[in-house]
Design an enzyme around this catalytic site. Structure first.
Site, PDB file in Angstrom:
ATOM      1  CG  HIS A 308      97.180  41.176  29.931  1.00  0.00           C
ATOM      2  ND1 HIS A 308      98.261  40.330  29.899  1.00  0.00           N
ATOM      3  CD2 HIS A 308      96.203  40.531  30.610  1.00  0.00           C
ATOM      4  CE1 HIS A 308      97.932  39.196  30.505  1.00  0.00           C
ATOM      5  NE2 HIS A 308      96.700  39.291  30.956  1.00  0.00           N
ATOM      6  CG  ASP A 366      89.190  41.200  34.350  1.00  0.00           C
ATOM      7  OD1 ASP A 366      90.417  41.273  34.511  1.00  0.00           O
ATOM      8  OD2 ASP A 366      88.506  40.214  34.710  1.00  0.00           O
TER       9      ASP A 366
END
Ligand code: SDX
Length: 431
Positions: A308, A366
């Site tokens: 991320h 996700d």
């Protein structure tokens, strides 16, 4: 924005500039570089905007080191366990948790705008049956500006409010109808006696031939997935919506642009890519090969659902999602789901590997969401549309905040030009 309490000195060549700095209520201070070009004759250079604050905002705050996500100051784990999606929508849109009366009115307004203009069904029928539902959503949401003319004037606060409610209310219907169209089943209309998540599940999985009762466990899981995806500061798709809205584009066009950006596998498309990756890995004994590929600079393969831009510790949403995956699969009686087992083993192996530890790569939102959606019966192609349904409130909240900012100017980044300098045209016979 707070007044500047101190300045940053920037000196280069024969120039010495003092640039104002602003203190946030949380997170890093910022250096205001708006006069850097006019006074210093230089640009800053930050491809990917890793060190750039593009706006000031009061909606969502992320602390990537602490793994903290706050919506109007409330931590995501508390909202996921104590609140529900439409209450979080109210919080994001209006800044405070609603009273019981405010919540009832908001839920009534959203529920009573879930139907689509009947003629919009023609848009769905213009697509091939095998069109990706995200392509359908981009098209149909963009087309809303051709149907709802009475809520496209962004200078009118009332029209902004109507457009906001319409988009939040109609996105589940659009996503569900994109799914129904892809499987050749008739569209199922929303029902006003169902909550937001239950309505969506029923529009996806009911058929006219028989009654359909929404499983409350699945409805709760669906609602929590919506909450976990609602907003996330200035991510790529939100920044797309903000940039589109800075030109004065209507809200439906701006949200269609956000949907298009979210579709990418590096962003919202990662949930589909992650489940497909887990299925490709198959069993835990195949994990070492894929870990090696993820670390190989010559291999474009990346662990989908990992890493991320901001979180350099854990993604708090992934922790809640992992708990939900265990609960939902257990309650559905899918205890030994091989995909979940592979995901848990992949997370364990990766988080013990120096490469992932050094680069601070952790599971993101996700990584587990696809496992739950798959267990609920959704095809992988519906994973990103579901992300888009949830993120619409975040896009809209950020869009409203920007539109009402008196400092709003059209977004217009500059560049570090590396191309040819001035030269004269050469006729073809002389080339
Ligand atoms: C979302 O921004 C948001 O808030 C997004 C989001 C939201 O709610 O809106 O949180 C939703 O988009 C989550 C991210 C979903 N994407 C994926 O899961 C795709 C896989 N992840 C990567 O593509 C990547 O981690 C990103 C896109 C998420 C972040 O990319 P960055 O910040 O540009 O980081 P990077 O690509 O520069 O990676 C840094 C290093 C690189 O190695 P070096 O060049 O330094 O040697 O880490 C490596 C990368 O190669 N790396 C990975 C990796 N992610 C980063 N290596 C293997 N597998 C990965 N998943």
């Amino acid at each position: 924005m707070s007044d500047s309490q101190k300045t940053a000195k920037v000196s280069f060549d024969d120039k010495e500039l003092e640039l104002p700095m602003y203190a946030p209520t949380a997170g890093p201070e910022v250096i205001d570089i708006r006069k850097l070009y006019s006074e210093g004759g230089v640009f800053t250079y930050d491809p990917g905007f890793a060190s750039t604050a593009a706006c000031d905002s009061t909606i969502t705050f992320i602390d990537g080191d602490k793994g903290q996500l706050l919506h109007r100051g409330y931590p995501i784990d508390q909202l996921a366990s104590k609140s529900h999606f439409l209450e979080v929508c109210y919080l994001l849109l209006y800044g405070e948790l609603p009273t019981a009366e405010q919540l009832e009115d908001f839920e009534h307004r959203v529920t009573n705008h879930t139907m689509l203009h009947e003629q919009m069904q023609n848009f769905f029928r213009g697509f091939r049956r095998d069109a990706h539902p995200m392509a359908v959503m981009v098209g149909v949401v963009g087309a809303m500006s051709a149907f709802y003319h009475d809520s496209t004037d962004i200078s009118d606060p009332w029209q902004r409010e109507v457009a906001s409610i319409r988009l939040i209310a109609k996105m589940p219907t659009i996503a569900a109808w994109a799914y129904k169209y892809s499987v050749g089943q008739p569209f199922i209309y929303p029902r006003n006696d169902l909550d937001y998540a239950s309505n969506f599940l029923r529009m996806c999985f009911a058929v006219p031939a028989e009654d359909y009762n929404v499983d409350p466990v699945l409805a709760r899981a669906m609602d929590r997935i919506f909450t976990l995806h609602a907003d996330h500061e200035q991510n790529a798709s939100t920044s797309t919506v903000r940039l589109a809205s800075s030109s004065g584009a209507n809200p439906f066009a701006c949200i269609a642009a956000g949907i298009a950006c979210l579709w990418g596998p590096a962003h919202g498309g990662a949930n589909q890519a992650c489940l497909e990756m887990l299925r490709e890995i198959g069993t835990p004994d195949q994990i070492p090969e894929y870990i090696a590929r993820a670390k190989d600079k010559n291999d474009p393969f990346r662990l989908m659902g990992f890493g991320h831009r901001v979180y350099k510790n854990f993604d708090p949403r992934a922790k809640v999602m992992k708990q939900s995956a265990d609960e939902v699969l257990d309650l559905l009686g899918i205890e030994d789901n091989p995909t979940l087992q592979t995901a848990k083993e992949l997370e364990r192996v990766a988080l013990e590997d120096d490469y992932f530890v050094e680069k601070k790569l952790y599971p993101n939102v996700d990584f587990y969401s696809g496992i739950i959606l798959d267990a609920m019966g959704f095809p992988t192609s519906m994973f990103t549309p579901i992300f888009a349904v949830a993120r619409t409130v975040g896009w809209i909240s950020q869009w409203k905040e920007q539109i009402s900012d008196p400092q709003l100017r059209i977004g217009r980044p500059r560049q570090l030009y590396q191309g040819k300098t001035l030269r004269d045209y050469v006729d073809v016979e002389n080339r």
